[in-house]
Design an enzyme around this catalytic site. Sequence first.
Site, PDB file in Angstrom:
ATOM      1  N   GLY A  81      60.126  -3.393  21.605  1.00  0.00           N
ATOM      2  CA  GLY A  81      60.536  -3.019  20.252  1.00  0.00           C
ATOM      3  C   GLY A  81      59.739  -3.603  19.111  1.00  0.00           C
ATOM      4  N   GLU A 115      59.609  -6.685  27.318  1.00  0.00           N
ATOM      5  CA  GLU A 115      58.989  -5.436  27.773  1.00  0.00           C
ATOM      6  C   GLU A 115      58.292  -4.768  26.601  1.00  0.00           C
ATOM      7  OE1 GLU A 115      62.687  -4.427  30.848  1.00  0.00           O
ATOM      8  OE2 GLU A 115      62.474  -3.372  28.958  1.00  0.00           O
ATOM      9  N   GLY A 131      55.728  -2.618  24.609  1.00  0.00           N
ATOM     10  CA  GLY A 131      54.824  -1.493  24.852  1.00  0.00           C
ATOM     11  C   GLY A 131      53.913  -1.336  23.642  1.00  0.00           C
ATOM     12  N   TYR A 168      59.012  11.883  14.474  1.00  0.00           N
ATOM     13  CA  TYR A 168      59.648  10.728  13.814  1.00  0.00           C
ATOM     14  C   TYR A 168      59.229  10.587  12.350  1.00  0.00           C
ATOM     15  CZ  TYR A 168      59.435   9.490  18.800  1.00  0.00           C
ATOM     16  OH  TYR A 168      59.487   9.512  20.165  1.00  0.00           O
ATOM     17  N   CYS A 188      50.722  26.372  16.265  1.00  0.00           N
ATOM     18  CA  CYS A 188      51.445  27.376  15.471  1.00  0.00           C
ATOM     19  C   CYS A 188      52.833  26.909  15.058  1.00  0.00           C
ATOM     20  CB  CYS A 188      51.531  28.677  16.263  1.00  0.00           C
ATOM     21  SG  CYS A 188      49.904  29.341  16.540  1.00  0.00           S
ATOM     22  N   GLU A 189      52.876  25.826  14.349  1.00  0.00           N
ATOM     23  CA  GLU A 189      54.140  25.317  13.806  1.00  0.00           C
ATOM     24  C   GLU A 189      53.808  24.574  12.520  1.00  0.00           C
ATOM     25  OE1 GLU A 189      57.107  23.414  15.949  1.00  0.00           O
ATOM     26  OE2 GLU A 189      56.536  24.240  17.892  1.00  0.00           O
ATOM     27  N   TYR A 239      52.579   5.844  22.802  1.00  0.00           N
ATOM     28  CA  TYR A 239      53.289   7.113  22.625  1.00  0.00           C
ATOM     29  C   TYR A 239      52.397   8.178  21.992  1.00  0.00           C
ATOM     30  CZ  TYR A 239      56.785   3.548  23.376  1.00  0.00           C
ATOM     31  OH  TYR A 239      57.473   2.477  23.892  1.00  0.00           O
TER      32      TYR A 239
HETATM   33  N1  LLP Z   1      61.990  -1.321  27.303  1.00  0.00           N
HETATM   34  C1  LLP Z   1      62.761  -0.229  27.306  1.00  0.00           C
HETATM   35  C2  LLP Z   1      63.941  -0.201  28.172  1.00  0.00           C
HETATM   36  C3  LLP Z   1      62.436   0.873  26.496  1.00  0.00           C
HETATM   37  O1  LLP Z   1      63.217   1.953  26.509  1.00  0.00           O
HETATM   38  C4  LLP Z   1      61.297   0.819  25.673  1.00  0.00           C
HETATM   39  C5  LLP Z   1      60.924   1.939  24.821  1.00  0.00           C
HETATM   40  C6  LLP Z   1      60.497  -0.350  25.714  1.00  0.00           C
HETATM   41  C7  LLP Z   1      60.881  -1.394  26.541  1.00  0.00           C
HETATM   42  C8  LLP Z   1      59.244  -0.492  24.920  1.00  0.00           C
HETATM   43  O2  LLP Z   1      59.458  -0.440  23.557  1.00  0.00           O
HETATM   44  P1  LLP Z   1      58.260  -0.740  22.525  1.00  0.00           P
HETATM   45  O3  LLP Z   1      57.872  -2.185  22.705  1.00  0.00           O
HETATM   46  O4  LLP Z   1      57.145   0.164  22.847  1.00  0.00           O
HETATM   47  O5  LLP Z   1      58.862  -0.448  21.202  1.00  0.00           O
HETATM   48  N2  LLP Z   1      58.233   7.508  21.471  1.00  0.00           N
HETATM   49  C9  LLP Z   1      58.718   6.586  20.462  1.00  0.00           C
HETATM   50  C10 LLP Z   1      59.122   5.259  21.057  1.00  0.00           C
HETATM   51  C11 LLP Z   1      60.125   5.371  22.191  1.00  0.00           C
HETATM   52  C12 LLP Z   1      60.480   4.042  22.822  1.00  0.00           C
HETATM   53  C13 LLP Z   1      61.252   4.231  24.078  1.00  0.00           C
HETATM   54  N3  LLP Z   1      61.600   3.030  24.759  1.00  0.00           N
HETATM   55  C14 LLP Z   1      57.675   6.440  19.373  1.00  0.00           C
HETATM   56  O6  LLP Z   1      56.616   7.058  19.452  1.00  0.00           O
HETATM   57  O7  LLP Z   1      57.893   5.720  18.396  1.00  0.00           O
END
Ligand code: LLP
Length: 382
Positions: free
Chosen positions: A221, A255, A257, A298, A325-326, A354
Amino acid sequence: MENHLLVEAANAFGTPIYVYDLPFIAQRVETVQSFFEDFDFRLAYAMKANFNKDLLSLLNKLGTMVDVVSFGEYLQALSVGFSPERIIVNGNCKKESELERYVKDGVYSINLDSYEELLRLEKIASRQVRVSIRVNPDVDPKTHPHIATGLKENKFGVDFDTAHEMIKRINSNKNLELIGLHCHIGSQITEVEPYLEAVVSIKYFAKSVGLNFEVLNLGGGWGIDYGNGKAMSLQEYREKIFPILKELNSKIVLELGRWIVAPAAYLVSKVEYVKRTPFKTFVMLDTGMNHLIRPALYGAKHKILPLYETKGREKIKADVVGPICESADTFRKSYTMPRPREGELVVICDVGAYGYAMASDYNLMPKPKEIIWDGSKLFTSS
Ligand code: LLP
């Protein structure tokens, strides 16, 4: 990455292309690991952000763990060399056949998303299996509603009362070993306060049920600065969250990302042409929402920078759009940029998380190539 490398990549491989800066990713891993050096800490990279194999291989070499949310991600992690003991299985809808495989392989932890999932696992836990419970602390992460996951109306995790019931059930099953609690409240979080609320309520919960857990997994997050000056402040995190983590005295897993990979990638695109109407100017790119859906989904605003000579160019205000086409196929509205000429290159920044992972071939326009920069050369990703 330096502009000339992005131009070189476009000249060598065509456009549109995603370019990944691997040394930058290695640096991010190092930063987060030294940030937590006073803890027993493990980074479990959330591969949903970017499951590129070269990138995953790098993380495997760096010794991180990995968080997977599907069987496909699980197989991808194995294929680049992550052993099951370095894999954490998340996801809110695990199939029975998949659970069987995770049990058989001996993953680090299956993070249970619901009471129902526990019942499912009980049926097939024929040998020792390590589990965690994903709690939902009902905290507002102050992010886009599509990526808020820790509010009670969200589908993820269980409330504390249900978690308590699950703990009792798990403890009475000789094959299930509860290693800890998991909590992921959302993504692109730029304030520390929601994490504070979450860890405080976890602390009280653990105390109230007499739980001494080995692992506290706080999910991902951490938000990055996409250009509006807002990002997760590590200093504030240290000041506010560390004291509670120290009190809890458990192994900390994050975790992350986006924070690890988002700033490490670039989407290089060619300006097809500039269209003028009586009302507006549109800069038409050869990439669109099919390759980067975040703006459409988003309202995300990614920086778009020129890779052309800008000296003496008139500044224009244009909608930067793609070929899909959107009307949602718009990267930026009324964006100020030096007027590009047909065929010139631009780069869309911070697309490592993402970006390609959510790309499609919508309108039957193929996905872009992924190009790797390993610090000394550019090459097409395997
Ligand atoms: N752990 C779990 C259980 C998750 O569901 C997620 C992300 C993460 C870790 C990693 O979160 P991060 O550190 O990347 O924020 N597609 C969206 C983001 C969706 C996140 C889904 N879950 C975007 O482009 O902003």
